[in-house]
Write a protein that holds these residues in place. Sequence first.
Motif, short mmCIF file in Angstrom:
data_model
loop_
_atom_site.label_atom_id
_atom_site.label_comp_id
_atom_site.label_asym_id
_atom_site.label_seq_id
_atom_site.Cartn_x
_atom_site.Cartn_y
_atom_site.Cartn_z
N UNK A 9 0.84 -1.19 0.00
CA UNK A 9 0.00 0.00 0.00
C UNK A 9 0.87 1.25 0.00
N UNK A 10 0.62 2.14 -0.93
CA UNK A 10 1.38 3.40 -1.02
C UNK A 10 0.39 4.52 -1.30
N UNK A 11 -0.03 5.28 -0.28
CA UNK A 11 -0.99 6.37 -0.50
C UNK A 11 -0.44 7.41 -1.46
N UNK A 12 -1.30 7.89 -2.32
CA UNK A 12 -0.88 8.89 -3.31
C UNK A 12 -1.26 10.31 -2.92
N UNK A 13 -2.40 10.47 -2.29
CA UNK A 13 -2.85 11.80 -1.90
C UNK A 13 -2.10 12.25 -0.65
N UNK A 14 -1.67 13.51 -0.57
CA UNK A 14 -0.91 13.98 0.60
C UNK A 14 -1.65 13.78 1.92
N UNK A 15 -2.97 14.04 1.94
CA UNK A 15 -3.74 13.88 3.17
C UNK A 15 -3.78 12.42 3.61
N UNK A 16 -4.00 11.52 2.64
CA UNK A 16 -4.03 10.09 2.95
C UNK A 16 -2.66 9.61 3.41
N UNK A 17 -1.61 10.15 2.77
CA UNK A 17 -0.25 9.75 3.16
C UNK A 17 0.05 10.21 4.58
N UNK A 18 -0.36 11.44 4.93
CA UNK A 18 -0.14 11.96 6.27
C UNK A 18 -0.89 11.13 7.31
N UNK A 19 -2.16 10.83 6.99
CA UNK A 19 -2.96 10.04 7.92
C UNK A 19 -2.40 8.64 8.10
N UNK A 20 -1.90 8.06 7.02
CA UNK A 20 -1.35 6.71 7.09
C UNK A 20 -0.09 6.67 7.94
N UNK A 21 0.68 7.75 7.94
CA UNK A 21 1.89 7.81 8.76
C UNK A 21 1.56 7.97 10.24
N UNK A 22 0.53 8.76 10.54
CA UNK A 22 0.20 9.07 11.94
C UNK A 22 -0.76 8.05 12.55
N UNK A 23 -1.73 7.62 11.75
CA UNK A 23 -2.73 6.66 12.20
C UNK A 23 -3.10 5.79 11.00
N UNK A 24 -2.51 4.61 10.89
CA UNK A 24 -2.60 3.85 9.63
C UNK A 24 -3.96 3.21 9.36
N UNK A 25 -5.02 4.00 9.47
CA UNK A 25 -6.35 3.48 9.14
C UNK A 25 -6.50 3.18 7.65
N UNK A 26 -6.00 4.06 6.74
CA UNK A 26 -6.10 3.72 5.31
C UNK A 26 -5.43 2.39 4.97
N UNK A 27 -4.26 2.13 5.57
CA UNK A 27 -3.55 0.88 5.32
C UNK A 27 -4.35 -0.31 5.87
N UNK A 28 -4.97 -0.12 7.05
CA UNK A 28 -5.77 -1.19 7.65
C UNK A 28 -6.95 -1.55 6.76
N UNK A 29 -7.66 -0.53 6.27
CA UNK A 29 -8.82 -0.77 5.40
C UNK A 29 -8.38 -1.40 4.09
N UNK A 30 -7.28 -0.93 3.55
CA UNK A 30 -6.77 -1.46 2.27
C UNK A 30 -6.42 -2.94 2.40
N UNK A 31 -5.79 -3.31 3.52
CA UNK A 31 -5.36 -4.70 3.69
C UNK A 31 -6.48 -5.61 4.18
N UNK A 32 -7.53 -5.01 4.81
CA UNK A 32 -8.60 -5.83 5.38
C UNK A 32 -9.72 -6.08 4.39
N UNK A 33 -10.16 -5.03 3.69
CA UNK A 33 -11.31 -5.18 2.79
C UNK A 33 -11.08 -4.49 1.45
N UNK A 34 -9.84 -4.14 1.15
CA UNK A 34 -9.57 -3.44 -0.09
C UNK A 34 -8.80 -4.29 -1.08
N UNK A 35 -8.13 -3.61 -1.98
CA UNK A 35 -7.38 -4.31 -3.03
C UNK A 35 -6.17 -5.04 -2.48
N UNK A 36 -5.78 -4.74 -1.24
CA UNK A 36 -4.63 -5.42 -0.64
C UNK A 36 -4.95 -6.76 -0.03
N UNK A 37 -6.22 -7.16 -0.09
CA UNK A 37 -6.61 -8.46 0.47
C UNK A 37 -7.02 -9.40 -0.66
#
Length: 435
Positions: A9-37
């Motif tokens: 998972x590599x966030x492209x949008x700056x806001x998503x990237x910032x959130x993923x660094x501080x609180x990795x909810x986007x990464x969790x969703x991506x790996x749990x129910x997204x294209x990363x699963x």
Amino acid sequence: MSFPWAENYAPKHPLTRYLDEKLPLPRLIYNAVGAGYPVPRNLNYFWNFGVLSGVALVIQIITGIVLAMHYHADAGGAFNSVESIMRDVNAGWFLRYAHATGASMFFIVLYTHIFRGLYYGSYKPPREVVWLLGVVIFLLTMATAFMGYVLPWGQMSFWGAQVITGFFSAIPVVGEGIRVWLLGGYAPDAAALNRFFSLHYLLPFVIFGVIILHIWALHIPGSNNPTGVEVKGPADTVPFHPYYTAKDGFGLGVFLIVFAAIMFFIPNYLGHPDNYIPANPLSTPAHIVPEWYFLPFYAILKSFTANFLWIPAKLWGVLAMFGSILLHFFLPWLDRSPVRSANYRPLYKKFFWLLVVDVIVLGYCGGAHPSNTIVIVSQICTMYYFAHFLLILPLVSMIERPLPLPNSISESVLHGEAQESAPYGVATPVAAPAE
């Protein structure tokens, strides 16, 4: 089971990237129910019912929280508060019918989900912990539903609580103490209502927490599939999103249509008319029955009519009722067949459908007037229920000759899973599922 071919998972949008660094909810969703699963590419619509059970639980929690704001947990006012919700609260009838219908829909989804697991062998290693957590969810859901059934404080609510909790008194030495502790007294009253209301409000959140563990445990070995063959490479999988989110979305649409049809047109069909009569401890209903989703277990309870050895019939019934659920904890070790899916187990498949018929007949017997014929049928079905898991299943797993399995999931998709009709033989050896 790991998926080394799953893209990182590599966030492209700056806001998503910032959130993923501080609180990795986007990464969790991506790996749990997204294209990363990655998910097996051959899942059918029976795999929708896991998502549907989660949706049904969310509906129950939301409607339950709002209903709790208007409910009065007291023996003198519980029935009237429910009637007030129906008549005086804005959209109160909608909330109550959604909650009552949602309970039935939750159990329809849950039972389908369980029987799907039984048919496709989802309880077998390496997914036994997923199955065990599922049984815990089932037990918690049954406890929550029973306590919720008491809250309207109608005739069937009161006498259901009286009868069901009364069975605990059959347990030697500690039984009566457990019953008094559950009720807060010697009969259902204000104390019982307060206890049941508190637990009925709390347990759905406990169920939600166990569901998170259930999903977490599922993501370690990955999903089972209709062939029971483990994933062998990227060709066997597709990303969960968008393929199965779209499929689950379609299933959700059908679920909500059925839900709405029952709620708007026949909301009381699955309930009991006596529950629209205020509870009266001095007037016993002619026929006390629980909600429909408890009827198979109620039939098992009532099928014991004679003492055996030094144990009274009442205690045998209680032990059998709880044992009929608890034996599912041992199912991964009772069925020793290396083949998971019943599509490749012709003998097991016949006994599976016999079990389905057996449970349906038990449900009918649980709701029928206990005549001699009904009691005998209940006893026969109860014996088969336990024999299926304790005798037939281990025996079938030893003597059955499974059909040849496909070499991979992708092969079954490209060439069809129709090896069910192939003749018995050893031309293609049966591969044991990867642990």
